[in-house]
Structures are given as C-alpha cells and as structure tokens.
Design a protein around this motif. Structure first.
Motif, PDB file in Angstrom:
ATOM      1  N   SER A  56       6.934 -10.378  -7.980  1.00 27.80           N
ATOM      2  CA  SER A  56       5.794  -9.866  -7.326  1.00 27.80           C
ATOM      3  C   SER A  56       4.809  -9.303  -8.067  1.00 27.80           C
ATOM      4  O   SER A  56       5.177  -8.577  -9.042  1.00 27.80           O
ATOM      5  CB  SER A  56       6.292  -8.737  -6.471  1.00 27.80           C
ATOM      6  N   ASP A  59       0.220  -6.794  -3.801  1.00 30.87           N
ATOM      7  CA  ASP A  59      -0.836  -7.270  -2.717  1.00 30.87           C
ATOM      8  C   ASP A  59      -0.622  -8.609  -2.051  1.00 30.87           C
ATOM      9  O   ASP A  59      -1.547  -9.253  -1.777  1.00 30.87           O
ATOM     10  CB  ASP A  59      -2.333  -7.428  -3.394  1.00 30.87           C
ATOM     11  N   GLY A  60       0.642  -8.729  -2.018  1.00 34.22           N
ATOM     12  CA  GLY A  60       1.104 -10.080  -1.521  1.00 34.22           C
ATOM     13  C   GLY A  60       0.941 -11.331  -2.241  1.00 34.22           C
ATOM     14  O   GLY A  60       1.411 -12.653  -1.908  1.00 34.22           O
ATOM     15  N   LEU A  61       0.863 -11.065  -3.751  1.00 32.02           N
ATOM     16  CA  LEU A  61       0.617 -12.268  -4.547  1.00 32.02           C
ATOM     17  C   LEU A  61       1.866 -11.988  -5.427  1.00 32.02           C
ATOM     18  O   LEU A  61       2.543 -11.331  -5.582  1.00 32.02           O
ATOM     19  CB  LEU A  61      -0.509 -11.853  -5.741  1.00 32.02           C
ATOM     20  N   TRP A  62       2.364 -13.505  -5.723  1.00 26.62           N
ATOM     21  CA  TRP A  62       3.797 -13.680  -6.600  1.00 26.62           C
ATOM     22  C   TRP A  62       3.287 -14.535  -7.569  1.00 26.62           C
ATOM     23  O   TRP A  62       2.255 -15.435  -7.682  1.00 26.62           O
ATOM     24  CB  TRP A  62       4.436 -14.622  -5.560  1.00 26.62           C
ATOM     25  N   PHE A  78       0.543 -17.050  -2.899  1.00 26.10           N
ATOM     26  CA  PHE A  78       0.895 -16.064  -1.772  1.00 26.10           C
ATOM     27  C   PHE A  78       1.180 -17.335  -0.682  1.00 26.10           C
ATOM     28  O   PHE A  78       1.337 -18.184  -0.742  1.00 26.10           O
ATOM     29  CB  PHE A  78      -0.192 -15.203  -1.368  1.00 26.10           C
ATOM     30  N   GLN A  80       1.235 -17.988   3.244  1.00 28.04           N
ATOM     31  CA  GLN A  80       0.397 -17.721   4.487  1.00 28.04           C
ATOM     32  C   GLN A  80       1.037 -18.914   5.324  1.00 28.04           C
ATOM     33  O   GLN A  80       0.771 -19.971   5.367  1.00 28.04           O
ATOM     34  CB  GLN A  80      -0.977 -17.810   4.208  1.00 28.04           C
ATOM     35  N   ARG A 106      -6.666 -12.677  -6.843  1.00 26.96           N
ATOM     36  CA  ARG A 106      -6.941 -11.950  -5.583  1.00 26.96           C
ATOM     37  C   ARG A 106      -8.194 -12.142  -4.903  1.00 26.96           C
ATOM     38  O   ARG A 106      -8.215 -12.405  -3.650  1.00 26.96           O
ATOM     39  CB  ARG A 106      -7.229 -10.527  -6.166  1.00 26.96           C
ATOM     40  N   LYS A 109      -7.309 -15.236  -2.742  1.00 31.39           N
ATOM     41  CA  LYS A 109      -6.682 -15.004  -1.676  1.00 31.39           C
ATOM     42  C   LYS A 109      -7.482 -14.525  -0.369  1.00 31.39           C
ATOM     43  O   LYS A 109      -7.360 -14.773   0.725  1.00 31.39           O
ATOM     44  CB  LYS A 109      -5.472 -13.944  -1.999  1.00 31.39           C
TER      45      LYS A 109
END
Length: 123
Positions: A56, A59-62, A78, A80, A106, A109
C-alpha cells in the motif's frame, strides 16, 4: 474447485489517448516485460494481496513490486469498480518511492475519479 475470476485490468489513458504504462511496458526488454506482466496477472487473480508482491502507498494507491534480473520495477495502481487501473510504471532507483512518481500516480487517479463522477452525474 473453479478458477477464481481475474479482476479486469485497464490502463490509464491521457486526454490525447496515450497509455503511459503500456508504453513503459513496451519499452522494457522482453524478459522484464514478461515478469511485470506475470506479477500484474497474479494481482488480477489474487486480489487483495499483500507483501512481498503488493504494498500500500496510501490514498487507495497500491504498487506491484516486480523483482527483475538486475533492477526493481514498480507499477502503481488502484482498484475502482472491481477493475485494476494501472496508473504509472517505473524502474525504482532509490530505497523510497520518489515523491514525483507518487504525485504523478495520485494526479492520474484523481483525474479518473473526476471523470467517473462526471459520467455518473449525466446518466
């Protein structure tokens, strides 16, 4: 036992229609491209996954952490709507992920989420 269905994978696309992650992958030597592809496929079939393959970034990013023969590649994504969105790929040269690489992911995204919200408003 049935094979788990993989999550679909999509490439971030610029307003000009370019797909930076696909272009980055195509620029890698064949064996490195194959390794990164294998790692992404493992994420598609095994999501959610953790270390050592996926980490991870907040911010929901991987990131998919690919070990290549002589270097390390990272593919930031990410998820979705049950789809893996590949945002950015790069060869890692420092211990920490460089801020500019993370900032770019970011931004991409946010752009996708903004477009998605905009489309939902006009359905």
């Amino acid at each position: 036992m049935p094979q788990p269905r993989p999550l679909p994978c999509a490439f971030y696309r610029t307003s000009a229609g370019n797909e930076p992650v696909r272009e980055w992958l195509n620029g890698l030597p064949h064996d490195e491209r194959k390794q990164v592809g294998t790692d992404i496929k493992a994420v598609q079939f095994g999501w959610p996954l953790g270390l050592p393959l996926v980490d991870s970034l907040g911010d929901g990013l991987w990131e998919v952490r690919s070990r290549l023969q002589t270097r390390i590649a990272r593919t930031i994504f990410f998820v979705q709507d049950e789809t893996i969105i590949l945002l950015h790929g790069f060869i890692k040269k420092t211990r920490a992920t460089p801020a500019h690489e993370l900032d770019l992911a970011r931004r991409r995204k946010r752009e996708i989420q903004k477009e998605s919200t905009h489309r939902q408003q006009f359905r």
